[in-house]
Design an enzyme around this catalytic site. Structure first.
Site, PDB file in Angstrom:
ATOM      1  CB  CYS A   1       2.537  -4.380   1.905  1.00 11.10           C
ATOM      2  SG  CYS A   1       3.228  -6.013   2.133  1.00 11.10           S
TER       3      CYS A   1
ATOM      4  CB  CYS B   1       5.943  -4.826   0.818  1.00 13.56           C
ATOM      5  SG  CYS B   1       4.580  -5.814   0.193  1.00 13.56           S
TER       6      CYS B   1
END
Length: 98
Positions: free
Chosen positions: A23, A26
């Site tokens: 991600c 993230c």
């Protein structure tokens, strides 16, 4: 799982970051979370949970997207958001629950 429950039951505010290695947003949150911890020091604990390695925990908290942040105080979920946050926004949310 029992360790997770122990951690969120503490008196300290606990921010749980549900993330995934793949991600991009993230990864962008990692330095922001480090800055938040540096600013708030002992007020908060920050835990990162990899949803791919902890699927049952992610399912328990109905994490459908990453990053998802859940704030716990004394074992109770008090706030939640699924999206990137800026440092000041995150600190403002945490300060509401001190």
């Amino acid at each position: 799982m029992s360790n997770f429950t122990e951690i969120i039951q503490k008196d300290k505010i606990v921010l749980v970051d549900f993330f995934a290695e793949w991600c991009g947003p993230c990864k962008m949150m990692t330095p922001i979370l480090k800055e938040v911890k540096a600013d708030l020091k002992e007020i908060i604990s920050i835990i990162k949970i990899d949803v791919d390695k902890n699927q049952s925990l992610a399912a328990k908290f109905q994490v459908r997207g990453v990053p998802t942040f859940i704030l716990f105080k004394e074992g109770k979920q008090v706030w939640r958001q699924s999206a990137m946050l800026q440092k000041n926004d995150l600190i403002s949310v945490i300060n509401q629950y001190k």
